[in-house]
Design an enzyme around this catalytic site. Structure first.
Site, short mmCIF file in Angstrom:
data_model
loop_
_atom_site.label_atom_id
_atom_site.label_comp_id
_atom_site.label_asym_id
_atom_site.label_seq_id
_atom_site.Cartn_x
_atom_site.Cartn_y
_atom_site.Cartn_z
N LEU A 99 -19.54 23.63 6.10
CA LEU A 99 -19.21 24.96 5.58
C LEU A 99 -17.71 25.13 5.40
O LEU A 99 -17.25 25.86 4.52
CB LEU A 99 -19.72 26.05 6.53
CG LEU A 99 -21.24 26.18 6.69
CD1 LEU A 99 -21.56 27.16 7.81
CD2 LEU A 99 -21.87 26.65 5.38
N GLY A 103 -7.88 23.56 11.23
CA GLY A 103 -7.00 22.74 12.04
C GLY A 103 -7.65 22.26 13.32
O GLY A 103 -7.32 21.19 13.84
N VAL A 107 -16.84 23.13 10.60
CA VAL A 107 -17.99 24.01 10.80
C VAL A 107 -19.13 23.54 9.91
O VAL A 107 -18.96 23.37 8.70
CB VAL A 107 -17.65 25.48 10.49
CG1 VAL A 107 -18.87 26.37 10.70
CG2 VAL A 107 -16.50 25.96 11.36
N ASP A 218 -5.30 36.06 17.29
CA ASP A 218 -5.23 35.25 16.06
C ASP A 218 -5.95 35.95 14.91
O ASP A 218 -6.79 35.35 14.23
CB ASP A 218 -5.83 33.87 16.31
CG ASP A 218 -5.46 32.86 15.21
OD1 ASP A 218 -4.48 33.12 14.47
OD2 ASP A 218 -6.14 31.83 15.09
#
Length: 418
Positions: A99, A103, A107, A218
């Site tokens: 998908l 880094g 996935v 993040d």
């Protein structure tokens, strides 16, 4: 001597031509030896595999995870997948199942028994710092129950690198939707405003409504996923941190993404809730301009995305930078209301930024105001078809209500100090 051949011919049993045929006892013994050797080999191989899985489990932080789950009263067994289950779900991690790549890992799309579709995050390399992030993400997500947070279904620790299993979100990331060349048309303003409000709502929940305050750490457009109805789903809690009740900031190794990092956090290594506010401000500016905030994608004089965006707003050039379709849908007044909110979030001084609760409240009010304006416009269109004098009087009433400005709406929605 000459009579011996004659004797052999006369009695063949007395002079056999080859080795004796094996008896039933010999065959049985041979079978037992072969089967025993095979079972012994298989048992040894199985023990080696189990030992290797145990080593991977410890290497990937399994004991630490068990301790954290036990301290929080979470049943760890309900969240553990086997390596074989996930390998089968991804067709042995076939390239066609990928998908996305990042880094920290890849996935994959997977299909579990019962045709349940999931997303499986496979880390690239594991070191001690990444194990801490991995365990962090599992323990934090195991305690969050929010409709706009991606659900963690479980993990697998018995492979060389740890695996996380999430609910599958069908429409990719907000970053992809903003920047992809295959999506030349921007998201409708209604979707943009709702996505921003939903994301802000998640951060407000983490900061002030969770059992222990949590800083995401993040926030960026690639960590905001979109489902088939363009509902926002916040993901990736690897850099997240709990905030002790007696503290407002945490000193930690700087983690995050260039372009989204709070300058104060970058210089002091002190992570605060206002660090999330700054990152969210970057996402708002990114939504409005459809430009990447990452420094190396911009010219030398425009490396600081926050400064560049502030200049666009202050010089009145923001609308020129935006998609004409969005300007028509939203109107200058509402666009600049969101832009000013983004600039407040991007203040260099963390103490002067709003809280995420205030940001979420303002975005919700903007959304409600837009719904009211759309309803008024719909009423105007319907009134135009009324007969005679009724049309004139009703039109006057509708026009009076439509003069209620965005500023008046925001002021009237705010709570007055007691």
């Amino acid at each position: 001597m000459r009579n011996r051949p004659t004797l052999c011919r006369a009695s063949p049993k007395a002079c056999p031509s080859g080795p004796p045929a094996p008896s039933g006892v010999s065959l049985g013994l041979l079978f037992i030896l072969v089967t025993g050797s095979f079972l012994s080999y298989w048992g040894l191989k199985k023990r080696k595999l189990l030992k290797m899985k145990e080593e991977f489990f410890i290497q990937n932080g399994g004991l630490l995870l068990q301790q954290r789950f036990a301290s929080q009263g979470i049943d760890a067994t309900s969240k553990i997948f086997t390596a074989e289950e996930l390998e089968k779900a991804t067709n042995k991690y076939d390239e066609s199942q990928i998908l996305g790549r990042g880094g920290s890992g890849i996935v994959y799309k997977g299909v579990l028994p019962g045709r349940r579709v999931v997303a499986i995050k496979k880390s690239k390399v594991v070191d001690e710092s990444q194990v801490e992030q991995f365990i962090n993400e599992i323990t934090i997500l195991s305690q969050i129950n929010h409709r706009n947070v991606v659900k963690l279904l479980g993990c697998c620790l018995e492979t060389q690198v740890p695996l996380l299993v999430y609910e599958f979100i069908s429409n990719g990331t907000l970053f992809h939707r903003i920047n992809s060349q295959s999506s030349p048309h921007p998201l409708p303003w209604e979707h943009q405003l709702r996505i921003a409000a939903e994301t802000a709502g998640v951060l407000a929940y983490l900061h002030s409504a969770a059992s222990l305050p949590i800083i995401h750490g993040d926030i960026k457009s690639s960590n905001i996923l979109l489902d088939d109805k363009y509902t926002a789903k916040v993901s990736d809690f690897g850099a997240s941190r709990y905030v002790p009740s007696d503290q407002t900031r945490i000193t930690t190794i700087v983690r995050g993404t260039a372009g989204y990092l709070d300058p104060e956090y970058l210089h002091t290594s002190e992570l605060t809730e206002k660090s999330d506010v700054y990152s969210f401000g970057v996402v708002l500016a990114e939504l409005l301009t459809r430009e990447r905030p990452v420094p190396f994608t911009r010219s030398q004089g425009q490396r600081n995305f926050a400064y560049y965006f502030a200049v666009l707003v202050d010089d009145g050039r923001l609308l020129q930078q935006m998609e004409p379709q969005i300007v028509m849908e939203a109107g200058a007044e509402q666009i600049y209301a969101v832009a000013q909110l983004a600039n407040r979030c991007l203040n260099l001084k963390g103490d002067e930024r709003p809280t995420m609760r205030e940001v979420a409240g303002e975005l919700e009010r903007l959304g409600r105001f837009r719904e009211q304006q759309q309803l008024i416009q719909q009423n105007i269109e319907e009134v135009k078809h009324l007969p005679g004098d009724a049309t004139c009087q009703t039109m006057k009433n509708v026009e009076l209500s439509s003069q209620f400005s965005l500023e008046d709406h925001l002021l009237s929605s705010m709570e007055l100090p007691r």
